[in-house]
Write an enzyme that holds these catalytic residues in place. Structure first.
Site, PDB file in Angstrom:
ATOM      1  N   HIS A  75     -20.346  -0.965  33.373  1.00  0.00           N
ATOM      2  CA  HIS A  75     -19.378  -0.098  34.052  1.00  0.00           C
ATOM      3  C   HIS A  75     -19.894   1.328  34.144  1.00  0.00           C
ATOM      4  CE1 HIS A  75     -17.710   1.832  30.331  1.00  0.00           C
ATOM      5  NE2 HIS A  75     -17.944   0.664  29.774  1.00  0.00           N
ATOM      6  N   ASP A  77     -17.895   4.188  34.569  1.00  0.00           N
ATOM      7  CA  ASP A  77     -16.997   5.254  34.113  1.00  0.00           C
ATOM      8  C   ASP A  77     -17.163   5.503  32.624  1.00  0.00           C
ATOM      9  OD1 ASP A  77     -15.819   2.646  33.715  1.00  0.00           O
ATOM     10  OD2 ASP A  77     -13.977   3.664  33.113  1.00  0.00           O
ATOM     11  N   ASP A 105     -21.927   4.490  26.634  1.00  0.00           N
ATOM     12  CA  ASP A 105     -20.942   3.453  26.997  1.00  0.00           C
ATOM     13  C   ASP A 105     -20.428   3.791  28.391  1.00  0.00           C
ATOM     14  OD1 ASP A 105     -18.887   1.601  27.107  1.00  0.00           O
ATOM     15  OD2 ASP A 105     -17.604   2.671  25.702  1.00  0.00           O
ATOM     16  N   GLU A 138     -13.273   0.755  33.795  1.00  0.00           N
ATOM     17  CA  GLU A 138     -13.264  -0.139  32.635  1.00  0.00           C
ATOM     18  C   GLU A 138     -12.510   0.498  31.480  1.00  0.00           C
ATOM     19  OE1 GLU A 138     -14.676  -2.056  28.890  1.00  0.00           O
ATOM     20  OE2 GLU A 138     -14.757   0.050  29.478  1.00  0.00           O
ATOM     21  N   GLU A 139     -12.717   1.788  31.297  1.00  0.00           N
ATOM     22  CA  GLU A 139     -12.149   2.477  30.145  1.00  0.00           C
ATOM     23  C   GLU A 139     -10.635   2.659  30.239  1.00  0.00           C
ATOM     24  OE1 GLU A 139     -13.777   2.801  27.605  1.00  0.00           O
ATOM     25  OE2 GLU A 139     -15.879   3.240  28.003  1.00  0.00           O
ATOM     26  N   ASP A 162     -22.315  -4.300  27.079  1.00  0.00           N
ATOM     27  CA  ASP A 162     -21.291  -3.299  26.779  1.00  0.00           C
ATOM     28  C   ASP A 162     -20.638  -3.546  25.431  1.00  0.00           C
ATOM     29  OD1 ASP A 162     -19.529  -1.182  27.064  1.00  0.00           O
ATOM     30  OD2 ASP A 162     -18.118  -2.295  28.289  1.00  0.00           O
ATOM     31  N   HIS A 343     -17.162   6.902  22.136  1.00  0.00           N
ATOM     32  CA  HIS A 343     -15.850   7.517  22.356  1.00  0.00           C
ATOM     33  C   HIS A 343     -15.626   8.705  21.423  1.00  0.00           C
ATOM     34  CE1 HIS A 343     -13.951   3.704  24.394  1.00  0.00           C
ATOM     35  NE2 HIS A 343     -15.159   3.985  24.842  1.00  0.00           N
TER      36      HIS A 343
END
Length: 371
Positions: A75, A77, A105, A138-139, A162, A343
């Site tokens: 992904h 984003d 990520d 995705e997030e 991922d 994150h």
């Protein structure tokens, strides 16, 4: 494999702002990049459907028609804070300056696939069709994967790059999840003059939550109430409260039982106290359960052995695009690519794992061709 090219590619991409919902700039960058490789590429039309900054990108490196195809998904984003990322290399790790995330990520996954495709082209490595889906959103709920039309894929199985864990980590089990949204209605009244004339929505919500099995419900199931909103002045009996909760389980039957339990708790508490509960539930994604002797698992096992890594099958409590594609009938496992502390502003990407991730993509394509 060109390590310098790979690292440069990754560091260039993480400097392109792409917080979830704002993927236009990174999508344009990727479309231009793939148009300069020997692949087919297009952006789907799901942006109008999702309201996000771009559509998903589909890439196909055409290969031997007699070899079975394989797909990969990543992904584009990132989470926040992901604007103005300034990467650098320290002690074998790529890091940010500490004010933002890094964005490995999942730009590490994208970089690994780009380098793998370049290596396959540079070295004339025989392969079947290699299909790549680069999703948006995705997030924020696997938005792009859910909207993607999988009829364009010819692959029967593939890999989501991922996950945490060093290269060799393979997520073969991940839960299905449902959201539980409750609107609790009571009756307003003056809290000091006539409280008995009112019905407190807060009291209803509290009683409902107190009756729920939450946290680690059993070995396969978890549940949590994440948000409660409502209320006003202390001299008014609150007549409305909103709650948002979730449940997860590795088996659909246990998920359904937990959702039914939580729904019943809201409704029963409201009925007992003279209020009303409206409860809405939504299945967010299906479970991912892949046998260790399946073709998708054994293909990556062989590929890992070929690059000097052992396979480590794990179960993971979170969902990913892999759940969505697996739920749509394309058997998928999720591959660890080595990023750490994602994150957070302490996020870091080991250069060695980035190299191994790219090497693994090449090897999967080779193993698939050699079958």
């Amino acid at each position: 494999m060109n390590s310098t090219r790979l690292v440069d590619q990754f560091m260039e991409m993480v400097q392109i702002d792409s917080e979830t919902g704002n993927e236009r700039e990174i999508a344009d960058y990727l479309l231009n990049l793939f148009k300069n490789l020997d692949v087919e590429v297009f952006e789907d039309d799901t942006a109008d459907q999702t309201g996000y900054g771009a559509g998903n990108i589909f890439v196909k490196a055409e290969g031997d028609a007699d070899a079975a195809p394989v797909y990969f998904t990543v992904h584009m984003d990132t989470v926040t804070p992901g604007v103005g990322i300034k990467p650098s290399i320290k002690d074998g790790y790529i890091v940010s300056d500490g004010t933002t995330i890094l964005g490995s990520d999942d730009k590490a996954g994208i970089a690994a696939i780009i380098e793998a495709l370049r290596t396959i082209e540079d070295d004339n490595i025989p392969h079947g069709d290699i299909e790549v889906v680069i999703t948006i959103g995705e997030e924020s709920g696997l938005v792009g994967a859910k909207a993607f039309d999988t009829s364009v894929l010819n692959s029967k199985f593939g890999y989501a790059l991922d996950s945490t864990g060093k290269v060799g980590t393979v997520v073969s089990q991940a839960p299905t999840q449902s959201k539980v949204e409750a609107h609790i209605y009571g009756k307003t009244a003056h809290a000091g003059v006539e409280p008995e004339a009112g019905v407190s929505a807060i009291t209803i919500a509290s009683k409902a939550v107190s009756k729920m099995n939450l946290g680690r419900v059993d070995a396969e199931t978890t549940a949590n109430v994440g948000r409660i909103e409502g209320g006003g002045p202390t001299n008014v009996v609150t007549d409305y409260v909103y709650l948002l909760a979730e449940a997860r389980s590795f088996t659909p039957e246990r998920l359904n039982a937990q959702v039914e339990h939580m729904t019943a708790a809201f409704k029963e508490a409201a009925s007992e106290l003279g209020g009303r509960a409206e409860v809405n539930t939504e299945l967010m994604y299906d479970a991912l359960n892949v046998a260790h002797d399946s073709e998708v698992a054994q293909t990556v096992n062989t590929a890992l052995n070929n690059i000097g890594r052992d396979i480590d099958f794990i179960s993971l409590g979170g969902g990913s695009d892999g759940n969505v594609f697996h739920g749509k009938g394309i058997e998928t496992v999720v591959l660890g690519i080595g990023y750490e502390d994602i994150h957070t502003t302490k996020e870091k990407m080991p250069v060695e794992e980035l190299e191994k991730a790219a090497e693994l993509v090449v090897e999967i394509a080779k193993v698939q061709y050699d079958k």
